[in-house]
Design a protein around this motif. Structure first.
Motif, PDB file in Angstrom:
ATOM      1  N   ASP A   1      18.741  -8.313   9.659  1.00 37.39           N
ATOM      2  CA  ASP A   1      18.633  -8.549   8.204  1.00 37.39           C
ATOM      3  C   ASP A   1      19.986  -8.767   7.541  1.00 37.39           C
ATOM      4  O   ASP A   1      20.197  -8.352   6.392  1.00 37.39           O
ATOM      5  CB  ASP A   1      17.912  -7.374   7.532  1.00 37.39           C
ATOM      6  CG  ASP A   1      16.509  -7.168   8.084  1.00 37.39           C
ATOM      7  OD1 ASP A   1      15.807  -8.167   8.306  1.00 37.39           O
ATOM      8  OD2 ASP A   1      16.125  -6.000   8.290  1.00 37.39           O
TER       9      ASP A   1
ATOM     10  N   SER B   1      22.771 -10.344   5.393  1.00 40.86           N
ATOM     11  CA  SER B   1      22.770 -11.213   4.223  1.00 40.86           C
ATOM     12  C   SER B   1      24.097 -11.063   3.502  1.00 40.86           C
ATOM     13  O   SER B   1      24.851 -10.116   3.740  1.00 40.86           O
ATOM     14  CB  SER B   1      21.604 -10.874   3.286  1.00 40.86           C
ATOM     15  OG  SER B   1      21.741  -9.553   2.784  1.00 40.86           O
TER      16      SER B   1
ATOM     17  N   ASP C   1      19.767 -15.939  14.315  1.00 44.20           N
ATOM     18  CA  ASP C   1      18.321 -15.690  14.333  1.00 44.20           C
ATOM     19  C   ASP C   1      17.870 -14.769  13.199  1.00 44.20           C
ATOM     20  O   ASP C   1      16.789 -14.951  12.634  1.00 44.20           O
ATOM     21  CB  ASP C   1      17.910 -15.066  15.669  1.00 44.20           C
ATOM     22  CG  ASP C   1      17.995 -16.053  16.821  1.00 44.20           C
ATOM     23  OD1 ASP C   1      18.052 -17.270  16.555  1.00 44.20           O
ATOM     24  OD2 ASP C   1      18.024 -15.604  17.982  1.00 44.20           O
TER      25      ASP C   1
ATOM     26  N   GLY D   1      19.801 -14.005   6.766  1.00 41.49           N
ATOM     27  CA  GLY D   1      19.082 -14.583   5.648  1.00 41.49           C
ATOM     28  C   GLY D   1      19.665 -15.920   5.222  1.00 41.49           C
ATOM     29  O   GLY D   1      20.728 -16.353   5.703  1.00 41.49           O
ATOM     30  N   ASP D   2      18.990 -16.582   4.308  1.00 41.27           N
ATOM     31  CA  ASP D   2      19.438 -17.892   3.834  1.00 41.27           C
ATOM     32  C   ASP D   2      20.774 -17.822   3.110  1.00 41.27           C
ATOM     33  O   ASP D   2      21.492 -18.821   3.028  1.00 41.27           O
ATOM     34  CB  ASP D   2      18.379 -18.495   2.895  1.00 41.27           C
ATOM     35  CG  ASP D   2      17.080 -18.834   3.608  1.00 41.27           C
ATOM     36  OD1 ASP D   2      17.110 -18.997   4.850  1.00 41.27           O
ATOM     37  OD2 ASP D   2      16.035 -18.915   2.938  1.00 41.27           O
ATOM     38  N   ASP D   3      21.103 -16.656   2.577  1.00 39.00           N
ATOM     39  CA  ASP D   3      22.355 -16.518   1.825  1.00 39.00           C
ATOM     40  C   ASP D   3      23.512 -16.017   2.688  1.00 39.00           C
ATOM     41  O   ASP D   3      24.575 -15.668   2.171  1.00 39.00           O
ATOM     42  CB  ASP D   3      22.160 -15.572   0.643  1.00 39.00           C
ATOM     43  CG  ASP D   3      21.854 -14.140   1.078  1.00 39.00           C
ATOM     44  OD1 ASP D   3      21.410 -13.950   2.234  1.00 39.00           O
ATOM     45  OD2 ASP D   3      22.059 -13.215   0.271  1.00 39.00           O
TER      46      ASP D   3
ATOM     47  N   GLU E   1      26.738 -15.745   4.637  1.00 38.66           N
ATOM     48  CA  GLU E   1      28.043 -16.416   4.728  1.00 38.66           C
ATOM     49  C   GLU E   1      28.849 -15.679   5.787  1.00 38.66           C
ATOM     50  O   GLU E   1      29.308 -14.559   5.559  1.00 38.66           O
ATOM     51  CB  GLU E   1      28.758 -16.388   3.373  1.00 38.66           C
ATOM     52  CG  GLU E   1      30.101 -17.094   3.372  1.00 38.66           C
ATOM     53  CD  GLU E   1      30.832 -16.965   2.048  1.00 38.66           C
ATOM     54  OE1 GLU E   1      32.072 -16.987   2.057  1.00 38.66           O
ATOM     55  OE2 GLU E   1      30.146 -16.810   1.005  1.00 38.66           O
TER      56      GLU E   1
ATOM     57  N   ASP F   1      24.129 -23.087  16.121  1.00 34.37           N
ATOM     58  CA  ASP F   1      23.819 -23.614  14.786  1.00 34.37           C
ATOM     59  C   ASP F   1      24.113 -22.586  13.694  1.00 34.37           C
ATOM     60  O   ASP F   1      23.383 -22.475  12.709  1.00 34.37           O
ATOM     61  CB  ASP F   1      22.359 -24.068  14.716  1.00 34.37           C
ATOM     62  CG  ASP F   1      22.103 -24.971  13.508  1.00 34.37           C
ATOM     63  OD1 ASP F   1      23.036 -25.670  13.095  1.00 34.37           O
ATOM     64  OD2 ASP F   1      20.975 -24.953  12.980  1.00 34.37           O
TER      65      ASP F   1
END
Length: 225
Positions: A44, A46, A65, A68-70, A72, A94
């Motif tokens: 998790d 983020s 994997d 989160g989308d945020d 960095e 990736d």
């Protein structure tokens, strides 16, 4: 917030272990031994994350994997041989990684820069672990997490054996110290509160025990030593 803190230098000397870097991924079955524990580090994720001493990037696939989308993702690695491997692994997984040449003792980031710092089998090799922990506390925001997976000094005869083996092991294993009391150092620092600590069942002597955990950067001010 500016990313670079001009107070912090790049460190002294060069860290380079080409033979160890070339052999480590082939000889150490990291995914088999440490896979579940790297999942623990990456769970998790983020926000702004720093992978401290990223090595060849073994945590990258787990972060890709589970993040989160945020997310960095930043990473530092002072050994150019490891850093090249880490850059290749980031491309394969990736994961967008801002990878920099820096030491744990002199991180090129401003105060309160990160939500999470990851330490995966790295404090055993840092030249000045106390200075590095000060830097981790400095760059973590109040309430941020230090997540760690580290092997530490054992007990009894095993500890004495580690003490004797460490000078030879250090030369053969890229500067790794078998007998560091890393968790005690973490827990004893006044910038951190303990969220959880767990002794794992992995590892083969003399690289045992392996401990994982999470610490929280305290909200109150503390003094850099």
């Amino acid at each position: 917030m500016a990313d670079t803190d001009p107070r912090r230098g790049a460190g002294e000397g060069t860290i380079s272990h080409p033979a160890f870097a070339a052999l480590s991924d082939r000889l150490v079955p990291d995914r088999f031994l440490m896979g579940p524990h790297r999942e623990y580090l990456a769970a998790d994720l983020s926000g702004r994350v720093l992978d401290l001493g990223a090595g060849s990037g073994p945590t990258f696939p787990y972060a890709a994997d589970a993040g989160g989308d945020d997310l960095e993702y930043h990473a530092v690695e002072p050994d150019p041989n490891m850093r090249r491997r880490a850059a290749r692994k980031a491309k394969r997984t990736d994961l967008s990684v801002a990878l920099r040449d820096a030491r744990g003792e002199s991180l090129p980031y401003a105060d309160d820069s990160f939500d999470v710092v990851l330490s995966g089998l790295v404090f055993c090799t840092i030249g000045d672990p106390d200075a590095a922990l000060e830097e981790v506390a400095r760059v973590l925001r109040p309430g941020g997490e230090l997540r760690f997976l580290e092997h530490v000094r054992n007990d009894g005869w095993r500890a004495r054996a580690q003490d004797r083996l460490t000078p030879l092991w250090e030369r053969a294993a890229g500067g790794c110290q078998l007998n560091r009391e890393t968790v005690a150092r973490f827990v004893g620092h006044d910038a951190f509160g303990v969220l959880e600590i767990e002794r794992t069942g992995v590892g083969i002597f003399p690289v045992t025990p392996v401990v994982r955990g999470r610490l929280r950067r305290r909200d109150e001010q503390f003094s850099i030593r």
